[in-house]
Design a protein around this motif. Sequence first.
Motif, PDB file in Angstrom:
ATOM      1  N   ASP A 116       3.989  -2.586   8.636  1.00 46.74           N
ATOM      2  CA  ASP A 116       3.933  -1.134   8.471  1.00 46.74           C
ATOM      3  C   ASP A 116       5.363  -0.612   8.360  1.00 46.74           C
ATOM      4  O   ASP A 116       6.085  -0.586   9.356  1.00 46.74           O
ATOM      5  CB  ASP A 116       3.202  -0.499   9.663  1.00 46.74           C
ATOM      6  N   GLU A 117       5.774  -0.253   7.168  1.00 48.33           N
ATOM      7  CA  GLU A 117       7.150   0.220   6.892  1.00 48.33           C
ATOM      8  C   GLU A 117       8.196  -0.717   7.509  1.00 48.33           C
ATOM      9  O   GLU A 117       9.057  -0.269   8.275  1.00 48.33           O
ATOM     10  CB  GLU A 117       7.346   1.642   7.453  1.00 48.33           C
ATOM     11  N   PRO A 118       8.157  -2.019   7.189  1.00 52.79           N
ATOM     12  CA  PRO A 118       9.046  -2.967   7.886  1.00 52.79           C
ATOM     13  C   PRO A 118      10.525  -2.729   7.625  1.00 52.79           C
ATOM     14  O   PRO A 118      11.356  -3.189   8.397  1.00 52.79           O
ATOM     15  CB  PRO A 118       8.604  -4.330   7.334  1.00 52.79           C
ATOM     16  N   THR A 119      10.844  -2.007   6.551  1.00 55.97           N
ATOM     17  CA  THR A 119      12.256  -1.774   6.253  1.00 55.97           C
ATOM     18  C   THR A 119      12.672  -0.327   6.542  1.00 55.97           C
ATOM     19  O   THR A 119      13.798   0.071   6.234  1.00 55.97           O
ATOM     20  CB  THR A 119      12.551  -2.100   4.770  1.00 55.97           C
ATOM     21  N   GLY A 120      11.767   0.437   7.161  1.00 51.92           N
ATOM     22  CA  GLY A 120      11.998   1.857   7.373  1.00 51.92           C
ATOM     23  C   GLY A 120      13.223   2.161   8.227  1.00 51.92           C
ATOM     24  O   GLY A 120      13.834   3.219   8.077  1.00 51.92           O
ATOM     25  N   ASN A 121      13.581   1.242   9.147  1.00 50.13           N
ATOM     26  CA  ASN A 121      14.737   1.476  10.025  1.00 50.13           C
ATOM     27  C   ASN A 121      15.937   0.622   9.642  1.00 50.13           C
ATOM     28  O   ASN A 121      16.845   0.452  10.455  1.00 50.13           O
ATOM     29  CB  ASN A 121      14.368   1.161  11.482  1.00 50.13           C
ATOM     30  N   ILE A 179       0.868  -1.177   0.000  1.00 51.99           N
ATOM     31  CA  ILE A 179       0.000   0.000   0.000  1.00 51.99           C
ATOM     32  C   ILE A 179       0.902   1.223   0.000  1.00 51.99           C
ATOM     33  O   ILE A 179       1.749   1.380   0.885  1.00 51.99           O
ATOM     34  CB  ILE A 179      -0.925  -0.002   1.228  1.00 51.99           C
ATOM     35  N   MET A 180       0.710   2.072  -1.014  1.00 52.81           N
ATOM     36  CA  MET A 180       1.551   3.269  -1.144  1.00 52.81           C
ATOM     37  C   MET A 180       0.663   4.504  -1.279  1.00 52.81           C
ATOM     38  O   MET A 180      -0.549   4.391  -1.466  1.00 52.81           O
ATOM     39  CB  MET A 180       2.448   3.160  -2.382  1.00 52.81           C
ATOM     40  N   GLY A 181       1.309   5.655  -1.217  1.00 48.89           N
ATOM     41  CA  GLY A 181       0.567   6.907  -1.378  1.00 48.89           C
ATOM     42  C   GLY A 181       1.297   8.015  -0.654  1.00 48.89           C
ATOM     43  O   GLY A 181       2.159   7.758   0.190  1.00 48.89           O
ATOM     44  N   PRO A 182       0.952   9.265  -0.956  1.00 49.00           N
ATOM     45  CA  PRO A 182       1.630  10.393  -0.317  1.00 49.00           C
ATOM     46  C   PRO A 182       1.425  10.393   1.193  1.00 49.00           C
ATOM     47  O   PRO A 182       0.496   9.757   1.700  1.00 49.00           O
ATOM     48  CB  PRO A 182       0.958  11.624  -0.938  1.00 49.00           C
ATOM     49  N   SER A 183       2.270  11.129   1.883  1.00 51.93           N
ATOM     50  CA  SER A 183       2.127  11.288   3.326  1.00 51.93           C
ATOM     51  C   SER A 183       0.735  11.844   3.646  1.00 51.93           C
ATOM     52  O   SER A 183       0.272  12.774   2.981  1.00 51.93           O
ATOM     53  CB  SER A 183       3.217  12.245   3.812  1.00 51.93           C
ATOM     54  N   HIS A 191       6.783   3.426   1.832  1.00 56.78           N
ATOM     55  CA  HIS A 191       7.054   4.603   0.996  1.00 56.78           C
ATOM     56  C   HIS A 191       8.014   4.242  -0.134  1.00 56.78           C
ATOM     57  O   HIS A 191       8.260   5.045  -1.019  1.00 56.78           O
ATOM     58  CB  HIS A 191       7.785   5.674   1.830  1.00 56.78           C
ATOM     59  N   ASP A 192       8.601   3.061  -0.051  1.00 60.64           N
ATOM     60  CA  ASP A 192       9.778   2.737  -0.837  1.00 60.64           C
ATOM     61  C   ASP A 192       9.428   1.898  -2.085  1.00 60.64           C
ATOM     62  O   ASP A 192       8.990   0.748  -1.960  1.00 60.64           O
ATOM     63  CB  ASP A 192      10.736   1.947   0.075  1.00 60.64           C
ATOM     64  N   PRO A 193       9.633   2.449  -3.276  1.00 63.62           N
ATOM     65  CA  PRO A 193       9.327   1.688  -4.498  1.00 63.62           C
ATOM     66  C   PRO A 193      10.105   0.370  -4.587  1.00 63.62           C
ATOM     67  O   PRO A 193       9.607  -0.607  -5.159  1.00 63.62           O
ATOM     68  CB  PRO A 193       9.740   2.640  -5.622  1.00 63.62           C
ATOM     69  N   VAL A 194      11.315   0.339  -4.011  1.00 66.12           N
ATOM     70  CA  VAL A 194      12.099  -0.913  -4.044  1.00 66.12           C
ATOM     71  C   VAL A 194      11.379  -1.982  -3.219  1.00 66.12           C
ATOM     72  O   VAL A 194      11.260  -3.144  -3.628  1.00 66.12           O
ATOM     73  CB  VAL A 194      13.526  -0.687  -3.497  1.00 66.12           C
ATOM     74  N   ALA A 195      10.873  -1.588  -2.050  1.00 66.75           N
ATOM     75  CA  ALA A 195      10.116  -2.534  -1.213  1.00 66.75           C
ATOM     76  C   ALA A 195       8.832  -2.949  -1.924  1.00 66.75           C
ATOM     77  O   ALA A 195       8.483  -4.142  -1.973  1.00 66.75           O
ATOM     78  CB  ALA A 195       9.798  -1.896   0.139  1.00 66.75           C
ATOM     79  N   ALA A 196       8.126  -1.978  -2.495  1.00 60.30           N
ATOM     80  CA  ALA A 196       6.846  -2.278  -3.153  1.00 60.30           C
ATOM     81  C   ALA A 196       7.023  -3.248  -4.317  1.00 60.30           C
ATOM     82  O   ALA A 196       6.131  -4.051  -4.614  1.00 60.30           O
ATOM     83  CB  ALA A 196       6.196  -0.984  -3.638  1.00 60.30           C
TER      84      ALA A 196
END
Length: 274
Positions: free
Chosen positions: A200-205, A53-57, A234-239
């Motif tokens: 939820d943003e599992p690779t954010g950190n 799931i993606m989209g602007p802040s 937020h990350d196209p690589v993750a998506a």
Amino acid sequence: MSSPIAPPTAEHVRGDLAAIATNVVKTYGTGDGAVTALRGVSAAFARGQFTAIMGPSGSGKSTFLHCLAGLDTVTSGTVVIGGVDITALSRTRLTRLRRERMGFVFQSFNLLPMLTAEENIRLTARLAGRRARRAGGAWGRRGDGVDQEWVDQEWFDTIVDALGLRGRLRHRPAEMSGGQQQRVAVARALLTRPDVLFADEPTGNLDSRSGAEVLGFLRSAVDSYRQTVVMVTHDPVAAAHADRVLFLADGTIVDELAAPTIDAVHARMRRMEG
Ligand SMILES: Nc1ncnc2c1ncn2[C@@H]1O[C@H](COP(=O)(O)OP(=O)(O)OP(=O)(O)O)[C@@H](O)[C@H]1O
């Protein structure tokens, strides 16, 4: 307003859907200060499918994930997980269903610092097993009534080895890297074989290498074990590790991309921003 994506009824009838959201509205606050974060979102999540799931802040991604996972209540609409309408459940039954049927991976790992990796991995299954024992459930690993768990040892071993955690089981979170801690969190989330694993943003950190390892494992949990993953990023690589991407804007699903590549995700995001 409803989103353009309706639940595919044929799959629903065959029982192939792990989760279905129908016309989910979420409004925070009341009166002049009210914020409508979701404006009638409908989406279906097939078993064995990996959705990003993606989209602007501020578009409602986390709110949608939280409503799907019963971490937040909906203002209207329904969410069905594994055939159960979670919007109709009491708080107690919802907590139980979350433990038994859902897995969670957050940006901040959420491990208990005083427990070893193995104890953290077994924690959710142990809580689910304890409840089942109280209810007279017959499943479990041991019959002594002390440490019964809703898990089989073979599955524990499979996950631990696939995630490369065998040599880390006695380590506490402070003794592990961020990537290792997140792999522990993924193992914990998968141990009950959840209907849906929410991330939820599992690779954010994580640095890009550790992030790629975690994403690779989520991918193989879907491919090898038919797990269902729903991930906000937020990350196209993750998506690009997902089978499809749902794009949210201003509380509505505005686009969907199947078999995403990094370039295609970038292009859709540019189109949304432009
Ligand atoms: N607890 C809350 N109380 C009031 N408003 C909230 C609350 N949580 C979220 N919102 C609002 O709901 C909208 C959607 O927020 P949400 O966090 O779901 O967006 P997001 O797409 O996940 O954003 P980000 O990418 O920045 O994390 C925003 O306008 C936000 O300010």
